[in-house]
Design a protein around this motif. Structure first.
Motif, PDB file in Angstrom:
ATOM      1  N   LEU A 148      47.525  39.658 -18.056  1.00 16.92           N
ATOM      2  CA  LEU A 148      47.964  39.616 -19.684  1.00 16.92           C
ATOM      3  C   LEU A 148      49.047  38.448 -20.071  1.00 16.92           C
ATOM      4  O   LEU A 148      48.828  38.047 -20.908  1.00 16.92           O
ATOM      5  N   SER A 149      50.012  38.741 -19.269  1.00 13.67           N
ATOM      6  CA  SER A 149      51.374  37.933 -19.506  1.00 13.67           C
ATOM      7  C   SER A 149      51.050  36.231 -19.283  1.00 13.67           C
ATOM      8  O   SER A 149      51.312  35.446 -20.119  1.00 13.67           O
ATOM      9  N   LEU A 150      50.364  36.177 -18.455  1.00 19.31           N
ATOM     10  CA  LEU A 150      49.833  34.770 -18.053  1.00 19.31           C
ATOM     11  C   LEU A 150      49.141  34.189 -19.205  1.00 19.31           C
ATOM     12  O   LEU A 150      48.959  33.120 -19.539  1.00 19.31           O
ATOM     13  N   GLY A 151      48.172  34.925 -20.050  1.00 19.24           N
ATOM     14  CA  GLY A 151      47.529  34.712 -21.251  1.00 19.24           C
ATOM     15  C   GLY A 151      48.599  34.230 -22.136  1.00 19.24           C
ATOM     16  O   GLY A 151      48.071  33.348 -23.010  1.00 19.24           O
ATOM     17  N   VAL A 152      49.648  34.907 -22.222  1.00 24.00           N
ATOM     18  CA  VAL A 152      50.775  34.257 -23.097  1.00 24.00           C
ATOM     19  C   VAL A 152      51.355  33.163 -22.488  1.00 24.00           C
ATOM     20  O   VAL A 152      51.476  32.048 -23.698  1.00 24.00           O
ATOM     21  N   PHE A 153      51.805  33.148 -21.298  1.00 25.07           N
ATOM     22  CA  PHE A 153      52.451  31.973 -20.901  1.00 25.07           C
ATOM     23  C   PHE A 153      51.834  30.875 -20.932  1.00 25.07           C
ATOM     24  O   PHE A 153      52.150  29.578 -21.175  1.00 25.07           O
ATOM     25  N   GLY A 154      50.220  30.783 -20.442  1.00 23.48           N
ATOM     26  CA  GLY A 154      49.664  29.708 -20.162  1.00 23.48           C
ATOM     27  C   GLY A 154      49.892  28.743 -19.134  1.00 23.48           C
ATOM     28  O   GLY A 154      51.071  29.098 -18.406  1.00 23.48           O
ATOM     29  N   THR A 155      49.364  27.853 -18.701  1.00 21.07           N
ATOM     30  CA  THR A 155      49.558  26.870 -17.513  1.00 21.07           C
ATOM     31  C   THR A 155      49.774  25.520 -18.125  1.00 21.07           C
ATOM     32  O   THR A 155      49.294  25.168 -19.165  1.00 21.07           O
ATOM     33  N   GLN A 156      50.695  24.664 -17.313  1.00 19.52           N
ATOM     34  CA  GLN A 156      50.701  23.189 -17.846  1.00 19.52           C
ATOM     35  C   GLN A 156      49.777  22.634 -17.518  1.00 19.52           C
ATOM     36  O   GLN A 156      48.966  22.608 -16.490  1.00 19.52           O
ATOM     37  N   PRO A 157      49.473  21.445 -18.483  1.00 19.73           N
ATOM     38  CA  PRO A 157      48.063  20.767 -18.303  1.00 19.73           C
ATOM     39  C   PRO A 157      48.149  20.066 -16.906  1.00 19.73           C
ATOM     40  O   PRO A 157      49.042  19.535 -16.664  1.00 19.73           O
ATOM     41  N   GLY A 158      47.157  19.980 -16.263  1.00 20.24           N
ATOM     42  CA  GLY A 158      47.147  19.489 -14.994  1.00 20.24           C
ATOM     43  C   GLY A 158      47.668  20.173 -13.705  1.00 20.24           C
ATOM     44  O   GLY A 158      47.954  19.374 -12.751  1.00 20.24           O
ATOM     45  N   ALA A 159      48.252  21.325 -13.838  1.00 17.34           N
ATOM     46  CA  ALA A 159      49.005  22.098 -12.926  1.00 17.34           C
ATOM     47  C   ALA A 159      48.088  22.188 -11.590  1.00 17.34           C
ATOM     48  O   ALA A 159      47.191  22.571 -11.809  1.00 17.34           O
ATOM     49  N   GLN A 160      48.538  21.692 -10.443  1.00 23.32           N
ATOM     50  CA  GLN A 160      47.847  21.726  -9.132  1.00 23.32           C
ATOM     51  C   GLN A 160      47.920  23.432  -8.946  1.00 23.32           C
ATOM     52  O   GLN A 160      48.768  24.038  -8.801  1.00 23.32           O
ATOM     53  N   GLY A 161      46.477  23.607  -8.498  1.00 18.69           N
ATOM     54  CA  GLY A 161      45.966  25.085  -8.024  1.00 18.69           C
ATOM     55  C   GLY A 161      46.085  25.864  -9.336  1.00 18.69           C
ATOM     56  O   GLY A 161      45.761  27.166  -9.040  1.00 18.69           O
ATOM     57  N   SER A 162      46.081  25.420 -10.603  1.00 20.72           N
ATOM     58  CA  SER A 162      46.028  26.487 -11.724  1.00 20.72           C
ATOM     59  C   SER A 162      45.021  27.379 -11.806  1.00 20.72           C
ATOM     60  O   SER A 162      44.937  28.331 -12.423  1.00 20.72           O
ATOM     61  N   GLU A 163      43.746  27.142 -11.072  1.00 23.44           N
ATOM     62  CA  GLU A 163      42.543  28.139 -11.019  1.00 23.44           C
ATOM     63  C   GLU A 163      42.889  29.091 -10.349  1.00 23.44           C
ATOM     64  O   GLU A 163      42.323  30.310 -10.399  1.00 23.44           O
ATOM     65  N   ARG A 164      44.057  29.389  -9.563  1.00 23.97           N
ATOM     66  CA  ARG A 164      44.505  30.512  -8.927  1.00 23.97           C
ATOM     67  C   ARG A 164      45.559  31.234  -9.578  1.00 23.97           C
ATOM     68  O   ARG A 164      46.248  32.170  -9.166  1.00 23.97           O
TER      69      ARG A 164
END
Length: 312
Positions: A148-164
């Motif tokens: 749930l927290s990750l939904g707020v944080f988000g990931t950086q565009p192009g971050a390596q391995g972000s699918e995990r």
């Protein structure tokens, strides 16, 4: 950006309520979210306030049937939040704030359904034979909060391995929850709850429980604690792979919260029987120090080096 759009006065008041709840009751959590920009901090406070409501039902004094009813009522409210059916002038500030947060961020609200499922396990008095069994519970009450927290944080565009990223957020939640379980082993025993796996308890001669300020006679309690500490450290090492995928302030938030729990783990490891004498905690000045280290990236780099050495 949509996440930075201004909010109406009623929604702002709802967020202020949630932030007050978080500041008064969250302790370790609050140190981390202070490092976030306002919109993310508000969304995290809304998530915390709703989660706290669920936890308080499970930990409260109501009869089991009444707890189940209240939890299902809360699940129905979550359904209204998910459908965007809570008006901004609704009398429930937590529902108003979380509805707005879900509009602003891609929060996977199904994770709160999982939290309710986990608290229902507590209400039913579930026990856990193996670590695999306990992981199911931990994923509901803590791994889901990570996602749930990750939904707020988000990931950086192009971050390596972000699918995990979701997997790592889940694993970090497990690490925090296992630390909680170790810290609260005596308190939980007093409430009739044992979370540590029965297999582990038997292995170290601790099956009789923890209702005394000293280790069970003839047990290897220190061995049990050190075994679980190693498990938690492995979970932290895996979960910390999330940090390079986050922006600086979100990463600092996660590093601060996780860093506080890692230091609790250090204290428990040094004096295992301390958890039988009372609740192990960190003073406020040490939590603040951890937060500063998180913002500077020091804890992240330290753990990354430790993880690299383990893999070498």
């Amino acid at each position: 950006m949509e996440a930075q759009a201004p909010v109406s006065a009623p929604v702002q008041a709802a967020y202020s309520y949630c932030e007050a709840v978080t500041g008064q009751q969250a302790r370790n959590f609050a140190y981390g979210i202070r490092l976030l920009p306002a919109d993310k901090r508000q969304a995290m406070s809304a998530l915390y306030a709703f989660s706290r409501r669920v936890d308080d039902i499970g930990d409260g004094t109501l009869a089991e049937d009444a707890k189940r009813t209240r939890l299902e009522e809360t699940r129905a409210l979550l359904g209204r939040i998910r459908d965007g059916a809570v008006d901004e002038d609704d009398t429930d500030p937590v529902a108003v704030a979380l509805t707005d947060a879900a509009r602003r961020f891609p929060i996977p609200l199904d994770g709160l359904d999982e939290l309710i499922d986990g608290v229902l396990m507590d209400v039913h008095g579930e026990s856990y034979e193996t670590w695999d069994d306990l992981k199911v519970y931990c994923r509901c009450v803590a791994g889901a909060i990570g996602r749930l927290s990750l939904g707020v944080f988000g990931t950086q565009p192009g971050a390596q391995g972000s699918e995990r990223a979701g997997e790592y957020a889940d694993t970090l939640g497990l690490a925090l929850q296992l630390t909680n379980i170790l810290r609260d082993v005596r308190e939980d025993a007093g409430n009739g709850r044992t979370y540590l796996p029965a297999d582990d308890l038997a292995k170290f001669g601790c099956s009789t429980g923890f209702n005394s300020p000293v280790a069970p006679p003839g047990s290897d309690f220190a061995g049990l604690v050190h075994f679980e500490v190693r498990r938690a450290r492995a979970l932290f090492a895996e979960g910390y792979r999330l940090l390079p995928m986050l922006d600086r302030r979100s990463g600092a938030c996660v590093a601060a919260m996780a860093g506080i729990y890692r230091r609790l783990l250090d204290r428990i490891e040094r004096d295992p029987e301390a958890v039988l004498r009372g609740r192990v905690s960190l003073p406020g000045r040490e939590k603040a120090y951890v937060a500063v280290r998180g913002l500077s990236g020091l804890d992240t780099r330290t753990v990354s080096r430790q993880s690299a050495r383990r893999r070498a």
